[in-house]
Scaffold this motif. Structure first.
Motif, PDB file in Angstrom:
ATOM      1  N   GLY A 134     -22.042  72.640  47.915  1.00 36.37           N
ATOM      2  CA  GLY A 134     -22.638  72.557  49.249  1.00 36.37           C
ATOM      3  C   GLY A 134     -21.658  72.912  50.349  1.00 36.37           C
ATOM      4  N   VAL A 135     -22.191  73.196  51.524  1.00 31.66           N
ATOM      5  CA  VAL A 135     -21.369  73.615  52.655  1.00 31.66           C
ATOM      6  C   VAL A 135     -20.348  72.552  53.050  1.00 31.66           C
ATOM      7  N   ASP A 136     -20.728  71.303  52.972  1.00 25.39           N
ATOM      8  CA  ASP A 136     -19.835  70.226  53.398  1.00 25.39           C
ATOM      9  C   ASP A 136     -18.747  69.903  52.386  1.00 25.39           C
ATOM     10  N   GLU A 137     -18.870  70.390  51.184  1.00 22.78           N
ATOM     11  CA  GLU A 137     -17.883  70.061  50.153  1.00 22.78           C
ATOM     12  C   GLU A 137     -17.063  71.257  49.699  1.00 22.78           C
ATOM     13  N   ALA A 138     -17.277  72.411  50.325  1.00 22.45           N
ATOM     14  CA  ALA A 138     -16.510  73.610  49.971  1.00 22.45           C
ATOM     15  C   ALA A 138     -15.035  73.397  50.312  1.00 22.45           C
ATOM     16  N   ASP A 139     -14.162  73.788  49.386  1.00 23.94           N
ATOM     17  CA  ASP A 139     -12.717  73.636  49.576  1.00 23.94           C
ATOM     18  C   ASP A 139     -12.024  74.660  48.681  1.00 23.94           C
ATOM     19  N   ALA A 140     -11.609  75.752  49.283  1.00 21.03           N
ATOM     20  CA  ALA A 140     -11.014  76.851  48.514  1.00 21.03           C
ATOM     21  C   ALA A 140      -9.768  76.415  47.752  1.00 21.03           C
ATOM     22  N   SER A 141      -9.008  75.475  48.298  1.00 21.70           N
ATOM     23  CA  SER A 141      -7.786  75.036  47.619  1.00 21.70           C
ATOM     24  C   SER A 141      -8.090  74.288  46.323  1.00 21.70           C
ATOM     25  N   HIS A 142      -9.328  73.827  46.160  1.00 24.49           N
ATOM     26  CA  HIS A 142      -9.739  73.143  44.930  1.00 24.49           C
ATOM     27  C   HIS A 142     -10.749  73.963  44.130  1.00 24.49           C
ATOM     28  N   GLY A 143     -10.896  75.250  44.473  1.00 25.09           N
ATOM     29  CA  GLY A 143     -11.769  76.133  43.696  1.00 25.09           C
ATOM     30  C   GLY A 143     -13.246  75.912  43.930  1.00 25.09           C
ATOM     31  N   ARG A 144     -13.634  75.442  45.119  1.00 30.96           N
ATOM     32  CA  ARG A 144     -15.046  75.207  45.427  1.00 30.96           C
ATOM     33  C   ARG A 144     -15.448  76.043  46.638  1.00 30.96           C
ATOM     34  N   ILE A 145     -16.500  76.855  46.466  1.00 29.36           N
ATOM     35  CA  ILE A 145     -17.003  77.677  47.569  1.00 29.36           C
ATOM     36  C   ILE A 145     -18.437  77.276  47.894  1.00 29.36           C
ATOM     37  N   SER A 146     -18.802  77.487  49.130  1.00 36.68           N
ATOM     38  CA  SER A 146     -20.140  77.162  49.612  1.00 36.68           C
ATOM     39  C   SER A 146     -21.177  78.113  49.027  1.00 36.68           C
ATOM     40  N   TRP A 147     -22.355  77.586  48.773  1.00 38.35           N
ATOM     41  CA  TRP A 147     -23.432  78.404  48.216  1.00 38.35           C
ATOM     42  C   TRP A 147     -23.899  79.473  49.195  1.00 38.35           C
ATOM     43  N   ILE A 148     -23.524  79.373  50.474  1.00 42.72           N
ATOM     44  CA  ILE A 148     -23.932  80.391  51.446  1.00 42.72           C
ATOM     45  C   ILE A 148     -22.856  81.456  51.668  1.00 42.72           C
ATOM     46  N   SER A 149     -21.719  81.326  50.985  1.00 43.28           N
ATOM     47  CA  SER A 149     -20.649  82.323  51.135  1.00 43.28           C
ATOM     48  C   SER A 149     -21.089  83.645  50.498  1.00 43.28           C
ATOM     49  N   PRO A 150     -20.555  84.761  50.980  1.00 47.06           N
ATOM     50  CA  PRO A 150     -20.933  86.067  50.407  1.00 47.06           C
ATOM     51  C   PRO A 150     -20.669  86.153  48.899  1.00 47.06           C
ATOM     52  N   LEU A 151     -19.550  85.594  48.444  1.00 42.21           N
ATOM     53  CA  LEU A 151     -19.229  85.634  47.012  1.00 42.21           C
ATOM     54  C   LEU A 151     -20.260  84.858  46.205  1.00 42.21           C
ATOM     55  N   ALA A 152     -20.584  83.649  46.641  1.00 40.22           N
ATOM     56  CA  ALA A 152     -21.559  82.831  45.908  1.00 40.22           C
ATOM     57  C   ALA A 152     -22.934  83.501  45.893  1.00 40.22           C
ATOM     58  N   ARG A 153     -23.339  84.041  47.021  1.00 35.93           N
ATOM     59  CA  ARG A 153     -24.649  84.708  47.081  1.00 35.93           C
ATOM     60  C   ARG A 153     -24.705  85.910  46.143  1.00 35.93           C
ATOM     61  N   ALA A 154     -23.588  86.617  46.028  1.00 33.06           N
ATOM     62  CA  ALA A 154     -23.546  87.779  45.126  1.00 33.06           C
ATOM     63  C   ALA A 154     -23.623  87.329  43.667  1.00 33.06           C
ATOM     64  N   LEU A 155     -23.022  86.181  43.365  1.00 31.89           N
ATOM     65  CA  LEU A 155     -22.987  85.702  41.982  1.00 31.89           C
ATOM     66  C   LEU A 155     -24.290  85.032  41.541  1.00 31.89           C
ATOM     67  N   LEU A 156     -25.093  84.536  42.481  1.00 30.58           N
ATOM     68  CA  LEU A 156     -26.324  83.831  42.118  1.00 30.58           C
ATOM     69  C   LEU A 156     -27.217  84.679  41.214  1.00 30.58           C
ATOM     70  N   LYS A 157     -27.702  84.057  40.176  1.00 27.56           N
ATOM     71  CA  LYS A 157     -28.595  84.626  39.163  1.00 27.56           C
ATOM     72  C   LYS A 157     -27.909  85.584  38.196  1.00 27.56           C
ATOM     73  N   ALA A 158     -26.602  85.783  38.342  1.00 28.57           N
ATOM     74  CA  ALA A 158     -25.877  86.640  37.394  1.00 28.57           C
ATOM     75  C   ALA A 158     -25.688  85.893  36.077  1.00 28.57           C
TER      76      ALA A 158
END
Length: 183
Positions: A134-158
């Protein structure tokens, strides 16, 4: 007019957020159980411990006489407004939360919210692993990205073995999905 009767911020707290924390209009506030519990813990800390302690300090400072030059009073009131604003924000986020348990996802071979995805950047041969949260728990230093980030959106359903193309701030990229897991 006396400052006591002027409301400082009538705007929506969401407007003041950085774009990475804003939810797309009409979307749900997806978050993992861990993220939900972290928001609840922060809210509890602010409401039960920090705010009452600060109210005590401000009341003590107000009793010391002239408030116009009383630093404890002035800064205490400012901090109290900040805490109250954060409390309102947390309450809204928690009320609108849609808690998703990654382990209960359907279609575990595809990338959905909560998935931990390992992929290889085909341009650099660099392997990376990210969890989509989720947006509130995204933390790149711990390997967590938001579901609305461009990378996550590109990966969805892959699925594993898929090659995904997307435009990052550094330019177009191609990624090969190596592993999808839900932990």
């Amino acid at each position: 007019m006396n400052k006591a009767f002027v409301k400082e911020n009538d705007g929506d707290d969401e407007e003041d957020l950085s774009p990475s924390l804003r939810l797309p209009p009409g979307s749900k506030n997806y978050m993992t159980r861990r993220g939900y519990e972290a928001l609840r813990a922060e809210l509890d800390l602010l409401v039960r411990i920090e705010r009452p302690k600060l109210v005590e300090t401000v009341a003590w400072a107000a009793g010391n006489g002239d408030r116009s030059e009383n630093g404890d009073y002035i800064y205490g009131k400012k901090r109290l407004r900040e805490i109250d604003r954060r409390i309102r924000f947390l309450i809204k986020r928690i009320e609108n939360a849609d808690v998703v348990d990654p382990e209960r996802q359907q279609g575990l071979e595809q990338v959905f919210f909560g998935a931990t995805v390992s992929f290889c950047d085909l341009d650099t041969d660099e392997a990376q692993t990210w969890q989509i949260v989720g947006v509130d728990e995204a933390d790149a230093s711990h390997g967590r990205i938001s579901w609305i980030s461009p990378l996550a959106r590109a990966l969805l359903k892959a699925k594993e073995g898929d090659v995904v193309r997307f435009v990052s701030p550094a330019g177009p990229r191609e990624l090969e999905v190596l592993e999808v897991r839900y932990v």
